[in-house]
Structures are given as structure tokens and as C-alpha cells.
Write a protein that holds these residues in place. Structure first.
Motif, PDB file in Angstrom:
ATOM      1  N   SER A  22      -2.908  -3.859 -12.459  1.00  0.00           N
ATOM      2  CA  SER A  22      -2.392  -3.164 -13.622  1.00  0.00           C
ATOM      3  C   SER A  22      -1.034  -3.696 -14.061  1.00  0.00           C
ATOM      4  N   ARG A 155      -0.270   6.036  -2.417  1.00  0.00           N
ATOM      5  CA  ARG A 155      -1.194   5.030  -1.851  1.00  0.00           C
ATOM      6  C   ARG A 155      -0.459   3.915  -1.117  1.00  0.00           C
ATOM      7  N   LYS A 156       0.842   3.952  -1.122  1.00  0.00           N
ATOM      8  CA  LYS A 156       1.623   2.874  -0.519  1.00  0.00           C
ATOM      9  C   LYS A 156       1.890   3.158   0.968  1.00  0.00           C
TER      10      LYS A 156
HETATM   11  C1  LIG Z   1     -15.093  -2.852   4.304  1.00  0.00           C
HETATM   12  C2  LIG Z   1     -13.917  -2.821   5.234  1.00  0.00           C
HETATM   13  C3  LIG Z   1     -12.885  -3.781   4.774  1.00  0.00           C
HETATM   14  C4  LIG Z   1     -11.544  -3.611   5.415  1.00  0.00           C
HETATM   15  C5  LIG Z   1     -10.638  -4.614   4.835  1.00  0.00           C
HETATM   16  C6  LIG Z   1      -9.314  -4.691   5.433  1.00  0.00           C
HETATM   17  C7  LIG Z   1      -8.739  -6.033   5.048  1.00  0.00           C
HETATM   18  C8  LIG Z   1      -7.477  -6.335   5.801  1.00  0.00           C
HETATM   19  C9  LIG Z   1      -7.183  -7.827   5.708  1.00  0.00           C
HETATM   20  C10 LIG Z   1      -5.762  -8.122   6.019  1.00  0.00           C
HETATM   21  C11 LIG Z   1      -4.932  -7.720   4.842  1.00  0.00           C
HETATM   22  C12 LIG Z   1      -5.181  -8.636   3.658  1.00  0.00           C
HETATM   23  O1  LIG Z   1      -5.003  -9.814   3.715  1.00  0.00           O
HETATM   24  S1  LIG Z   1      -5.727  -7.925   2.217  1.00  0.00           S
HETATM   25  C13 LIG Z   1      -5.955  -9.286   1.059  1.00  0.00           C
HETATM   26  C14 LIG Z   1      -4.698  -9.656   0.293  1.00  0.00           C
HETATM   27  N1  LIG Z   1      -4.370  -8.651  -0.728  1.00  0.00           N
HETATM   28  C15 LIG Z   1      -5.042  -8.549  -1.885  1.00  0.00           C
HETATM   29  O2  LIG Z   1      -5.989  -9.292  -2.167  1.00  0.00           O
HETATM   30  C16 LIG Z   1      -4.602  -7.496  -2.848  1.00  0.00           C
HETATM   31  C17 LIG Z   1      -4.611  -8.010  -4.292  1.00  0.00           C
HETATM   32  N2  LIG Z   1      -4.021  -6.995  -5.183  1.00  0.00           N
HETATM   33  C18 LIG Z   1      -4.825  -6.046  -5.746  1.00  0.00           C
HETATM   34  O3  LIG Z   1      -6.052  -6.061  -5.630  1.00  0.00           O
HETATM   35  C19 LIG Z   1      -4.123  -4.953  -6.516  1.00  0.00           C
HETATM   36  O4  LIG Z   1      -2.901  -5.424  -7.036  1.00  0.00           O
HETATM   37  C20 LIG Z   1      -3.861  -3.680  -5.640  1.00  0.00           C
HETATM   38  C21 LIG Z   1      -5.218  -3.080  -5.199  1.00  0.00           C
HETATM   39  C22 LIG Z   1      -3.025  -3.998  -4.414  1.00  0.00           C
HETATM   40  C23 LIG Z   1      -3.100  -2.656  -6.486  1.00  0.00           C
HETATM   41  O5  LIG Z   1      -3.757  -2.445  -7.688  1.00  0.00           O
HETATM   42  P1  LIG Z   1      -4.020  -0.958  -8.233  1.00  0.00           P
HETATM   43  O6  LIG Z   1      -4.997  -0.265  -7.355  1.00  0.00           O
HETATM   44  O7  LIG Z   1      -4.352  -1.071  -9.690  1.00  0.00           O
HETATM   45  O8  LIG Z   1      -2.623  -0.256  -7.977  1.00  0.00           O
HETATM   46  P2  LIG Z   1      -1.647   0.425  -9.020  1.00  0.00           P
HETATM   47  O9  LIG Z   1      -2.310   1.666  -9.526  1.00  0.00           O
HETATM   48  O10 LIG Z   1      -1.124  -0.563  -9.983  1.00  0.00           O
HETATM   49  O11 LIG Z   1      -0.436   0.807  -8.064  1.00  0.00           O
HETATM   50  C24 LIG Z   1      -0.504   1.850  -7.104  1.00  0.00           C
HETATM   51  C25 LIG Z   1       0.863   1.921  -6.428  1.00  0.00           C
HETATM   52  O12 LIG Z   1       1.009   0.756  -5.595  1.00  0.00           O
HETATM   53  C26 LIG Z   1       2.111  -0.050  -6.064  1.00  0.00           C
HETATM   54  N3  LIG Z   1       1.691  -1.427  -6.015  1.00  0.00           N
HETATM   55  C27 LIG Z   1       0.655  -1.989  -6.664  1.00  0.00           C
HETATM   56  N4  LIG Z   1       0.544  -3.278  -6.369  1.00  0.00           N
HETATM   57  C28 LIG Z   1       1.560  -3.562  -5.506  1.00  0.00           C
HETATM   58  C29 LIG Z   1       1.967  -4.743  -4.832  1.00  0.00           C
HETATM   59  N5  LIG Z   1       1.330  -5.909  -4.970  1.00  0.00           N
HETATM   60  N6  LIG Z   1       3.022  -4.666  -4.014  1.00  0.00           N
HETATM   61  C30 LIG Z   1       3.675  -3.504  -3.847  1.00  0.00           C
HETATM   62  N7  LIG Z   1       3.328  -2.350  -4.451  1.00  0.00           N
HETATM   63  C31 LIG Z   1       2.285  -2.377  -5.282  1.00  0.00           C
HETATM   64  C32 LIG Z   1       2.399   0.415  -7.472  1.00  0.00           C
HETATM   65  O13 LIG Z   1       3.745   0.218  -7.796  1.00  0.00           O
HETATM   66  C33 LIG Z   1       2.027   1.887  -7.410  1.00  0.00           C
HETATM   67  O14 LIG Z   1       3.083   2.598  -6.836  1.00  0.00           O
HETATM   68  P3  LIG Z   1       3.512   4.046  -7.396  1.00  0.00           P
HETATM   69  O15 LIG Z   1       3.639   3.916  -8.871  1.00  0.00           O
HETATM   70  O16 LIG Z   1       2.386   4.953  -7.000  1.00  0.00           O
HETATM   71  O17 LIG Z   1       4.792   4.353  -6.708  1.00  0.00           O
END
Ligand SMILES: CCCCCCCCCCCC(=O)SCCNC(=O)CCNC(=O)[C@H](O)C(C)(C)COP(=O)(O)OP(=O)(O)OC[C@H]1O[C@@H](n2cnc3c(N)ncnc32)[C@H](O)[C@@H]1OP(=O)(O)O
Length: 217
Positions: A22, A155-156
Motif C-alpha cells: 500500500s 499487525r506489527k
Molecule cells: C503457510 C505458512 C507460511 C509461513 C511463512 C513464514 C515465512 C517466514 C520466512 C522468513 C521471513 C521472510 O523472509 S518473509 C519474506 C520477505 N518479506 C516479504 O516478502 C514481505 C513483502 N511485503 C509485503 O508483502 C507487504 O508490504 C506487507 C504484507 C509486509 C505489508 O503490506 P500490507 O498488508 O498492505 O500492510 P499495510 O496495511 O500497508 O501496513 C500495516 C502496518 O504495517 C506497517 N508496515 C507495512 N509494511 C511495512 C514494512 N515493510 N516495514 C515496516 N512496517 C511496515 C504499516 O506502516 C502499518 O502500520 P500501522 O499503520 O498499522 O502502524
């Protein structure tokens, strides 16, 4: 959330979506919990302290047993909302000759932090991850990791980890602070490649692992 997964079982995933991000701007979320953050709650059905958590996905580069060059990281539940883990640096993990690649060490920290979700029965993905590389880590070293949740705000999920060498009480070689964001299982179903999603959903062991991870009644 269990029912959301169950609904998708057997239902073909027809398209690979693009991740919903977002915020067009880079995240400014700090890495320390805000004053109104709450303490993390250990789920009543969380794995017992000392229990091996197992892999959330056999193909995971961090913890999967079926990834030949993966980290094969093994994490155990702590007594609170914390985990310990071990990762042995192999030759496939080198950056400089005989030394672990920094990105691999960041992966070890990321994976260990990600496994904290088992203790809260929450699925969360890395939003921000800040790593500090304190000392070089040679090949064949066992990195002793520990990670803990420091606060929850909506959610953080705020969390920190350290990696030590020479033993669980040895000197710190790497550390990290991170913010994970709680997601629904649809995050993976909507964004993952169809081929792997279908394979995972046809694997009863994978479905069982996903259910154990996600249920948060
Ligand atoms: C089946 C079993 C599997 C189990 C799987 C488990 C996997 C574990 C693997 C190890 C971990 C990984 O590597 S995981 C892979 C690497 N990461 C990713 O691929 C994530 C990519 N990013 C995304 O998909 C997205 O940006 C999200 C989902 C993170 C957020 O998007 P969203 O859901 O639209 O969130 P949004 O409403 O904007 O924001 C919600 C709140 O979070 C905050 N927020 C949003 N993004 C961020 C951010 N990047 N860093 C900090 N804070 C953030 C906002 O400020 C807001 O705070 P407030 O306003 O509420 O205060």
C-alpha cells in the motif's frame, strides 16, 4: 484462518497476483516498539520450551530439509516468546574465501526471527530487517542464534536476534532488529507462483504445518 486455508484446499489458484504494497514510499517504521506497544503473548498451544519447531516449508531456503544449498536452520521454542536456533555455515554459504556471506547470515537471522510466529500462532513476514555484522563467521562454524519478540503493535511484531559463535554464550557475531507484519494465509496463496502453491497444497504434511503455524483463535 484455518478455515481460510481449508477453503482454498482443492481450489485451483488461477493466477499469480502481484503483492499488495500500500505504501509507495519507503517504510519509515522504526525498529523499536512504540510506547503503546503491548507485550507478546505466548499462545497456549505453542510448542513446549525446548521443542524443535521444524520447518514451515520443506523448500524454504532458511529451514527447509529439501533445499540442498539451504541453511537447514533448526529452531527450538524458548520459554517465553523467544526461540533458539543453530545454523552450520557450509562451503555453499561463502562470500569471501572461507567466510560466510553476509546475506546468508542475514537470512539466518531473518529465518530465526520468522520462526517466532510459531509461538504466537501468527503468520508474519519480514517488513524491515536491520543487521549488524560484528565479526566474520568462518565456514564450518555453528552460529548459535536466539530471537525474541520485544513488542506488538497492531499487525506489527517487533523483534530482535543475535548470532553467537563458539557456543550459545560465545561472542556475538551478528545481530538484527526487525519488524514483521502479520498476514493472512492468502498473502502466500495470492502472491506465490501457482506451481509451488499447488504442490504445497497437495502435500498433507505441508497443509498440517501451515495449519499449525496460522491458527490464532
Ligand atoms: C503457510 C505458512 C507460511 C509461513 C511463512 C513464514 C515465512 C517466514 C520466512 C522468513 C521471513 C521472510 O523472509 S518473509 C519474506 C520477505 N518479506 C516479504 O516478502 C514481505 C513483502 N511485503 C509485503 O508483502 C507487504 O508490504 C506487507 C504484507 C509486509 C505489508 O503490506 P500490507 O498488508 O498492505 O500492510 P499495510 O496495511 O500497508 O501496513 C500495516 C502496518 O504495517 C506497517 N508496515 C507495512 N509494511 C511495512 C514494512 N515493510 N516495514 C515496516 N512496517 C511496515 C504499516 O506502516 C502499518 O502500520 P500501522 O499503520 O498499522 O502502524
Amino acid at each position: 484462518m484455518a478455515s481460510s486455508l481449508a477453503r482454498r484446499l482443492g481450489a485451483p489458484v488461477t493466477a499469480v497476483g502481484s503483492a499488495h504494497v500500500s505504501a509507495a514510499q519507503p517504510s519509515k517504521t522504526p525498529l523499536v516498539p512504540p510506547d503503546d506497544a503491548v507485550a507478546p503473548v505466548r499462545h497456549p498451544e505453542a510448542p513446549a520450551p525446548g521443542e524443535l519447531l521444524g520447518s514451515h516449508y520443506a523448500q524454504c531456503f532458511g529451514c527447509g530439509g529439501e533445499q540442498p544449498h539451504g541453511l537447514h536452520l533448526e529452531a527450538r521454542a524458548g520459554e517465553g516468546v523467544n526461540v533458539t536456533a543453530e545454523f552450520t555455515v557450509r562451503t555453499a554459504h561463502q562470500g569471501a574465501p572461507g567466510l560466510a556471506h553476509g546475506g546468508v547470515l542475514a537470512t539466518a537471522l531473518d529465518e530465526t526471527l520468522g520462526s517466532l510466529g510459531w509461538l504466537m500462532h501468527v503468520i508474519a513476514v519480514t517488513g524491515r530487517l536491520e543487521t549488524e555484522f560484528v565479526a566474520p563467521v568462518p565456514v564450518d562454524t555453528v552460529l548459535h542464534l536466539d530471537a525474541r519478540v520485544t513488542g506488538v503493535h497492531g499487525r506489527k511484531i517487533y523483534c530482535s536476534a543475535t548470532g553467537r559463535i563458539g557456543g550459545p554464550e560465545g561472542p556475538v557475531a551478528v545481530r538484527a532488529d526487525a519488524v514483521f507484519i502479520e498476514v493472512k494465509v492468502e498473502h502466500f496463496l495470492d502472491n506465490g507462483r501457482n506451481e509451488e502453491i499447488q504442490a504445497a497444497m497437495s502435500d498433507p504434511d505441508q497443509v498440517r504445518r501451515a495449519r499449525a503455524f496460522e491458527v490464532n483463535p
